[in-house]
Design a protein around this motif. Structure first.
Motif, PDB file in Angstrom:
ATOM      1  N   GLU A   1     -74.353  -8.936  25.992  1.00 56.03           N
ATOM      2  CA  GLU A   1     -75.196  -9.524  27.066  1.00 56.03           C
ATOM      3  C   GLU A   1     -75.001 -11.031  27.464  1.00 56.03           C
ATOM      4  N   MET A   2     -74.659 -11.808  26.403  1.00 63.69           N
ATOM      5  CA  MET A   2     -74.506 -13.260  26.677  1.00 63.69           C
ATOM      6  C   MET A   2     -73.202 -13.333  27.323  1.00 63.69           C
ATOM      7  N   GLN A   3     -72.182 -12.806  26.958  1.00 65.17           N
ATOM      8  CA  GLN A   3     -70.821 -13.031  27.383  1.00 65.17           C
ATOM      9  C   GLN A   3     -70.676 -12.441  29.010  1.00 65.17           C
ATOM     10  N   ALA A   4     -71.770 -11.432  29.186  1.00 65.79           N
ATOM     11  CA  ALA A   4     -71.687 -10.918  30.639  1.00 65.79           C
ATOM     12  C   ALA A   4     -72.342 -11.619  31.470  1.00 65.79           C
ATOM     13  N   ALA A   5     -73.429 -12.474  30.800  1.00 62.56           N
ATOM     14  CA  ALA A   5     -74.182 -13.158  31.650  1.00 62.56           C
ATOM     15  C   ALA A   5     -73.342 -14.498  32.125  1.00 62.56           C
ATOM     16  N   ILE A   6     -72.615 -14.957  31.198  1.00 61.44           N
ATOM     17  CA  ILE A   6     -71.656 -16.157  31.149  1.00 61.44           C
ATOM     18  C   ILE A   6     -70.539 -15.919  32.387  1.00 61.44           C
ATOM     19  N   LEU A   7     -70.181 -14.654  31.965  1.00 64.38           N
ATOM     20  CA  LEU A   7     -68.930 -14.457  33.233  1.00 64.38           C
ATOM     21  C   LEU A   7     -69.499 -14.446  34.574  1.00 64.38           C
ATOM     22  N   GLN A   8     -70.788 -14.018  34.633  1.00 63.62           N
ATOM     23  CA  GLN A   8     -71.285 -13.964  36.363  1.00 63.62           C
ATOM     24  C   GLN A   8     -71.529 -15.278  36.624  1.00 63.62           C
ATOM     25  N   ILE A   9     -71.645 -16.326  35.712  1.00 65.48           N
ATOM     26  CA  ILE A   9     -71.610 -17.802  36.270  1.00 65.48           C
ATOM     27  C   ILE A   9     -70.229 -18.150  36.526  1.00 65.48           C
ATOM     28  N   PHE A  10     -69.156 -17.932  35.724  1.00 68.45           N
ATOM     29  CA  PHE A  10     -67.994 -18.409  36.140  1.00 68.45           C
ATOM     30  C   PHE A  10     -66.958 -17.403  37.108  1.00 68.45           C
ATOM     31  N   LEU A  11     -67.377 -16.217  37.566  1.00 64.10           N
ATOM     32  CA  LEU A  11     -66.639 -15.349  38.435  1.00 64.10           C
ATOM     33  C   LEU A  11     -66.651 -16.054  39.842  1.00 64.10           C
ATOM     34  N   PRO A  12     -67.855 -16.574  40.401  1.00 64.27           N
ATOM     35  CA  PRO A  12     -67.694 -17.060  41.777  1.00 64.27           C
ATOM     36  C   PRO A  12     -66.770 -18.223  41.797  1.00 64.27           C
ATOM     37  N   ASN A  13     -66.581 -18.743  40.688  1.00 65.75           N
ATOM     38  CA  ASN A  13     -65.589 -20.180  40.732  1.00 65.75           C
ATOM     39  C   ASN A  13     -64.213 -19.796  40.655  1.00 65.75           C
ATOM     40  N   LEU A  14     -63.977 -18.490  40.414  1.00 61.11           N
ATOM     41  CA  LEU A  14     -62.544 -18.394  39.868  1.00 61.11           C
ATOM     42  C   LEU A  14     -61.578 -18.363  41.011  1.00 61.11           C
TER      43      LEU A  14
ATOM     44  N   PHE B   1     -72.537  -7.574  35.777  1.00 63.98           N
ATOM     45  CA  PHE B   1     -71.137  -8.309  35.580  1.00 63.98           C
ATOM     46  C   PHE B   1     -69.857  -7.078  36.046  1.00 63.98           C
ATOM     47  N   GLU B   2     -70.258  -5.861  35.398  1.00 64.02           N
ATOM     48  CA  GLU B   2     -69.235  -4.792  35.657  1.00 64.02           C
ATOM     49  C   GLU B   2     -69.118  -4.652  37.127  1.00 64.02           C
ATOM     50  N   GLU B   3     -70.177  -4.334  37.752  1.00 62.75           N
ATOM     51  CA  GLU B   3     -70.204  -4.242  39.179  1.00 62.75           C
ATOM     52  C   GLU B   3     -69.856  -5.602  39.959  1.00 62.75           C
ATOM     53  N   ALA B   4     -69.982  -6.848  39.458  1.00 67.40           N
ATOM     54  CA  ALA B   4     -69.659  -7.814  40.453  1.00 67.40           C
ATOM     55  C   ALA B   4     -67.976  -8.051  40.271  1.00 67.40           C
ATOM     56  N   PHE B   5     -67.540  -7.769  38.974  1.00 67.95           N
ATOM     57  CA  PHE B   5     -66.193  -7.997  38.613  1.00 67.95           C
ATOM     58  C   PHE B   5     -65.412  -6.844  39.626  1.00 67.95           C
ATOM     59  N   ALA B   6     -65.703  -5.419  39.538  1.00 69.48           N
ATOM     60  CA  ALA B   6     -65.358  -4.609  40.364  1.00 69.48           C
ATOM     61  C   ALA B   6     -65.210  -4.861  42.021  1.00 69.48           C
ATOM     62  N   CYS B   7     -66.284  -5.479  42.359  1.00 70.47           N
ATOM     63  CA  CYS B   7     -66.368  -5.652  43.852  1.00 70.47           C
ATOM     64  C   CYS B   7     -65.391  -6.889  44.070  1.00 70.47           C
ATOM     65  N   TYR B   8     -65.566  -7.966  43.315  1.00 72.70           N
ATOM     66  CA  TYR B   8     -64.564  -9.081  43.517  1.00 72.70           C
ATOM     67  C   TYR B   8     -62.965  -8.472  43.679  1.00 72.70           C
ATOM     68  N   LEU B   9     -62.522  -7.470  42.667  1.00 76.08           N
ATOM     69  CA  LEU B   9     -61.425  -6.956  42.745  1.00 76.08           C
ATOM     70  C   LEU B   9     -61.061  -6.042  43.801  1.00 76.08           C
ATOM     71  N   GLY B  10     -62.090  -5.251  44.307  1.00 75.73           N
ATOM     72  CA  GLY B  10     -61.943  -4.242  45.500  1.00 75.73           C
ATOM     73  C   GLY B  10     -61.708  -2.992  44.369  1.00 75.73           C
ATOM     74  N   ALA B  11     -62.111  -2.749  43.262  1.00 73.14           N
ATOM     75  CA  ALA B  11     -61.948  -1.645  42.448  1.00 73.14           C
ATOM     76  C   ALA B  11     -63.232  -0.887  42.350  1.00 73.14           C
ATOM     77  N   LYS B  12     -63.247   0.496  42.142  1.00 73.66           N
ATOM     78  CA  LYS B  12     -64.319   1.366  42.081  1.00 73.66           C
ATOM     79  C   LYS B  12     -64.984   1.137  40.603  1.00 73.66           C
ATOM     80  N   TYR B  13     -64.421   0.980  39.479  1.00 72.80           N
ATOM     81  CA  TYR B  13     -65.102   0.928  38.381  1.00 72.80           C
ATOM     82  C   TYR B  13     -64.474  -0.280  37.331  1.00 72.80           C
ATOM     83  N   CYS B  14     -65.541  -1.009  36.840  1.00 75.99           N
ATOM     84  CA  CYS B  14     -65.094  -1.886  35.688  1.00 75.99           C
ATOM     85  C   CYS B  14     -65.857  -1.559  34.480  1.00 75.99           C
ATOM     86  N   ILE B  15     -65.106  -1.579  33.298  1.00 75.91           N
ATOM     87  CA  ILE B  15     -66.005  -1.108  32.117  1.00 75.91           C
ATOM     88  C   ILE B  15     -65.832  -2.284  31.102  1.00 75.91           C
ATOM     89  N   GLY B  16     -66.960  -3.013  30.776  1.00 81.88           N
ATOM     90  CA  GLY B  16     -66.771  -4.087  29.788  1.00 81.88           C
ATOM     91  C   GLY B  16     -66.537  -3.505  28.279  1.00 81.88           C
TER      92      GLY B  16
END
Ligand SMILES: Cc1ncc(COP(=O)(O)O)c(C=O)c1O
Length: 382
Positions: free
Chosen positions: A251-264, A57-72
């Motif tokens: 881990e569960m929240q991170a997995a769920i966030l990966q489901i919702f991120l592509p729909n943001l 999730f950290e990688e996916a969210f950083a990539c979405y934003l165009g940022a280098k790092y995301c720390i959950g």
């Protein structure tokens, strides 16, 4: 007894709002299979906190934003606090914040033992301004936190970032209400030294429990936040970073966030369409609606202004429509501070707290409910 039960049932029904401010039920129902699958995957992995799903999730969210790092981290307030600590904010430092954003940043500043310096806001945008940031810098703040409130990105964020950088002042963006909002085609959360996000369930990107993240392009800040979220460890059981504690994303929240991120983006567009309808169709001389609904507004909250907002709130309630005040007490007027800020006047912040009202707005909101809100506000005639 039976009569009592029937009466109770009747009052409960009347009390229940038929149109809620935000309703997660349809989002959860529509995604139930994938949610359950992702939980199942986490359960069978046997790894439930800060593991592979968090990393993905950290990688996916950083990539979405165009940022280098995301720390959950565990929540948005922790994200603000740990980001400020990564800036080396400590006791007796002054940190600038608005006073109209629910006191989350103020709480984080106080948790460090630092002192909030309160900024006023613009009455049209509800956001702070470059002039206010400059006032804080002149007063000697060590860091500035700006909040992109209600999902409206601060239009002059680039200039604010330049100003802070020129004066060697850290800038933290509070993006708890602005996931996916852009200024000049660049996401909020990528302008400052770091950004704090909340994934509280009703946020535009929400988990199904608490969650948060710090986002940054600065490797040193990223490393510090990673240590700060887990006991100050640089490696397991070796503590090198002070002021740390336990604030981990599970881990569960991170997995769920990966489901919702592509729909943001799509969900933000749906919110924006509702906001557009409200702004085009609400026509009541006692109500001022937000104008210019564009890509810098992801309609986290749709907030109108009315000098008689308490009466409007009551009128909506009588039609089973929920509304809310975000937020009724400016931070410097919180009872917590006693008389400490009695001489501080933040004119716009204080005036706004008496006239703002949030109307229901969420991506899955049925058209007929949007319609009912519009008709009810238009028919309101106190
Ligand atoms: C503007 C803002 N900042 C920070 C936070 C804090 O996030 P959390 O509730 O996840 O701690 C919130 C959450 O409501 C928020 O709206």
């Amino acid at each position: 007894m039976l009569v009592f039960k029937i009466l109770l049932c009747f009052f409960e029904t009347v009390k229940t709002m038929s149109i809620l401010l935000n309703n997660l039920t349809s989002k959860i129902t529509e995604n139930k299979t994938v949610i359950l699958d992702s939980i199942e995957k986490v359960l069978s992995s046997g790894w439930v906190i800060l593991g592979p799903e968090v990393k993905k999730f950290e990688e996916a969210f950083a990539c979405y934003l165009g940022a280098k790092y995301c720390i959950g981290v565990a929540n948005g307030t922790d994200a603000i606090e740990l980001a400020l600590k990564s800036f080396d904010i400590s006791k007796s430092d002054m940190v600038a914040t608005v006073a109209n954003a629910g006191a989350y940043t103020t709480n984080a500043i106080l948790a460090i033992g630092a002192k909030p310096f309160f900024l006023d806001v613009n009455s049209e945008t509800f956001n702070t301004t470059i002039d206010e940031v400059f006032r804080a810098i002149k007063a000697g703040v060590k860091a500035v936190v700006v909040t992109h409130l209600y999902g409206l990105a601060i239009q002059e964020i680039e200039e604010i970032a330049k100003l802070c950088s020129k004066h060697s002042i850290y800038l933290l963006e509070d993006c708890a209400q602005s996931h996916g909002a852009k200024v000049n085609n660049k996401f909020t959360g990528t302008f400052g030294d770091a950004a704090a996000f909340s994934f509280y369930p009703t946020k535009n990107l929400g988990a199904l429990g608490d969650g948060g993240a710090v986002v940054t392009n600065n490797a040193e800040i990223a490393t510090k936040v990673r240590g700060l979220r887990q006991y100050g460890w640089t490696t397991k059981y070796r503590i090198e970073i002070s002021g740390a504690r336990n604030s981990r994303l599970d881990e569960m929240q991170a997995a769920i966030l990966q489901i919702f991120l592509p729909n943001l983006d799509l969900m933000n567009e749906k919110r924006r369409q509702i906001a557009k309808r409200y702004s085009n169709e609400i026509k009541n001389t006692l109500v001022v609606t937000p104008k210019n609904i564009a890509e810098n507004y992801i309609a986290h909250l749709y907030v109108i202004k009315s000098k008689q907002r308490n009466a409007l709130k009551e009128s909506l309630k009588s039609k089973q429509i929920a509304s809310e005040i975000h937020y009724p007490i400016p931070d410097h007027r919180q009872p917590l501070f006693g008389t400490q800020y009695k001489d501080l006047i933040l004119k716009n912040t204080e005036e706004l707290s008496n006239i703002i009202l949030t109307l229901p707005c969420y991506p899955e909101m049925p058209e007929k409910d949007v319609e009912k809100v519009i008709v009810t506000v238009n028919e309101w005639n106190p």
